[in-house]
Write a protein that holds these residues in place. Structure first.
Motif, short mmCIF file in Angstrom:
data_model
loop_
_atom_site.label_atom_id
_atom_site.label_comp_id
_atom_site.label_asym_id
_atom_site.label_seq_id
_atom_site.Cartn_x
_atom_site.Cartn_y
_atom_site.Cartn_z
N CYS A 191 0.82 -1.22 0.17
CA CYS A 191 0.14 -0.03 0.03
C CYS A 191 0.80 1.22 0.17
O CYS A 191 0.65 2.50 -0.90
CB CYS A 191 -0.89 0.11 1.06
N GLN A 245 1.07 3.93 -3.20
CA GLN A 245 0.66 5.49 -2.93
C GLN A 245 1.97 6.22 -3.22
O GLN A 245 1.63 7.34 -3.90
CB GLN A 245 0.61 5.64 -1.44
N THR A 293 1.92 6.63 -7.01
CA THR A 293 0.81 7.65 -7.50
C THR A 293 1.42 8.83 -7.45
O THR A 293 0.87 9.87 -8.47
CB THR A 293 -0.63 7.27 -6.82
N GLY A 308 -3.95 1.70 -6.72
CA GLY A 308 -3.88 2.88 -6.66
C GLY A 308 -4.65 3.70 -7.85
O GLY A 308 -3.99 3.52 -8.86
N GLN A 310 -7.01 4.42 -2.86
CA GLN A 310 -6.71 3.29 -2.96
C GLN A 310 -7.51 2.09 -2.84
O GLN A 310 -8.26 2.26 -1.89
CB GLN A 310 -5.51 3.21 -2.04
N MET A 363 -5.97 8.45 -0.60
CA MET A 363 -4.51 8.46 -0.64
C MET A 363 -4.03 9.99 -0.36
O MET A 363 -4.79 10.86 -0.75
CB MET A 363 -3.84 7.94 -2.08
N LEU A 369 -0.17 6.14 5.32
CA LEU A 369 -1.42 5.55 4.94
C LEU A 369 -2.77 6.20 5.83
O LEU A 369 -2.69 5.98 7.21
CB LEU A 369 -1.34 4.08 5.13
#
Length: 352
Positions: A15, A19, A22, A169, A193, A207, A212
């Protein structure tokens, strides 16, 4: 997810690295919008693909050095084009999460050569039944990405041919409209996400630029039994799918057509099923020899399955993710709520 779950560490790293990747793609789009890169040139897409793949593989390889990694790209174009190489390196070197603790869990290459080697590590990945394989698509939806429309950064963990984690994402995903559209984008934030863990369900979170954010579990799909309640997501512009056959299938079983949602990127059609109001996706290939690439479906398939959908080939057989870089044993695909999936399989048998 419970931190004691056997894949808790893998999920956290996945994750976080998605992120961060992205954010990298957003940086490229900002450069296009400001005229620093030419939208008509293919280089923005190329830079984003290579740079995102290098950062994702760098983080995964550091955390799980024995794992196989399957990425879409190789470094040949960068090794032949110094300008492109320098642009990609500048981007990779400049992207970091704002939260130091989160960034410390990841990794970035320290030299251009290391960056190229990380990209090629993905090009050499095999994804077979004997190993743990990470499968990634750094930018799924290259054509729509450069237009500022919907695209996804995708990462999945496949263990002995079975999907265990899927993280997508979607930097431009806007959930306020209720139904996905290429041009309905998140203009003020960093998108969403969507992720799943086998046996644990599927989740969504906003995101950001740092640690997170909290995640929310997604509701299961309604287990419909009537074809009139089917809601298709498809791609009219697809060069590999026979959308005319898709329309014949819908007509044969009495389902609404044409599709309510049209999305270019294959992985985003799973997102449309998860959060975009749709509940079915079908792929009848134009050519009998066509087989989908692993990175176009791994992870997205798991998200759909965790929400109560059955994912199969056109004959109704389960999809085997342990046959290499393509879904070699899978001719076409049907994704639909388990309660009505069989009706679609029987319908396909009748029309082709």
């Amino acid at each position: 997810m419970d931190p004691s779950h056997p894949y808790a560490k893998e999920l956290e790293i996945a994750c976080l690295t998605v992120q961060r990747a992205t954010l990298l793609t957003k940086r490229v789009l900002e450069a296009v919008d400001k005229g620093a890169l030419d939208k008509s040139d293919s280089s923005p897409v190329t830079i984003a693909d290579f740079a995102a793949q290098a950062l994702i593989i760098g983080a995964i390889h550091r955390a799980f050095p024995e794992d196989d990694i399957v990425g879409e790209e190789d470094s040949k174009a960068l090794r032949l084009n110094e300008t492109l190489l320098n642009r990609t390196w500048e981007l990779v070197s400049s992207i970091h999460l704002d939260d130091e603790e989160s960034e410390a869990l990841l990794y970035s290459p320290s030299t251009k050569e290391e960056m190229l080697e990380l990209i090629d590590l993905g090009a050499r990945g095999t994804c077979n039944r004997e190993n743990r394989s990470w499968v990634l698509d750094p930018v799924d939806g290259t054509a729509t990405f450069i237009n500022g429309q919907q695209y996804a950064v995708c990462l999945a963990l496949v263990v002995n041919g079975v999907q265990r984690i899927g993280v997508l994402g979607c930097p431009n995903l806007n959930l306020e409209t209720g139904r996905m559209h290429e041009d309905s984008v998140d203009k003020n934030g960093y998108g969403h996400q969507i992720f799943a863990v086998a046996g644990q369900g599927a989740f969504t979170r906003r995101m950001g630029r740092g640690a997170l954010l909290p995640a929310t579990k997604l509701d299961q799909k309604a287990q419909i039994t009537e074809p009139k309640d089917l809601d298709f997501v498809d791609c009219a512009a697809s060069t590999s799918s026979d959308i005319t056959a898709h329309g014949r299938l819908a007509s044969y079983i009495g389902a609404p057509w044409p599709q309510s949602t049209d999305l270019w990127a294959a992985q985003l059609r799973y997102i449309a099923i998860a959060v975009g109001g749709c509940n079915v996706s079908v792929k009848i290939p134009r050519k009998a020899a066509y087989r989908s690439k692993m990175w176009d479906h791994a992870g997205g398939m798991l998200i759909a399955q965790e929400l109560g959908c059955t994912v199969s080939d056109l004959a109704g057989n389960p999809v085997d993710c342990g046959l290499g870089r393509t879904l070699a044993g899978c001719y076409g695909m049907i994704v639909a709520p388990a309660s009505i999936h069989g009706r679609l399989v029987e319908g396909v048998k009748q029309i082709i």
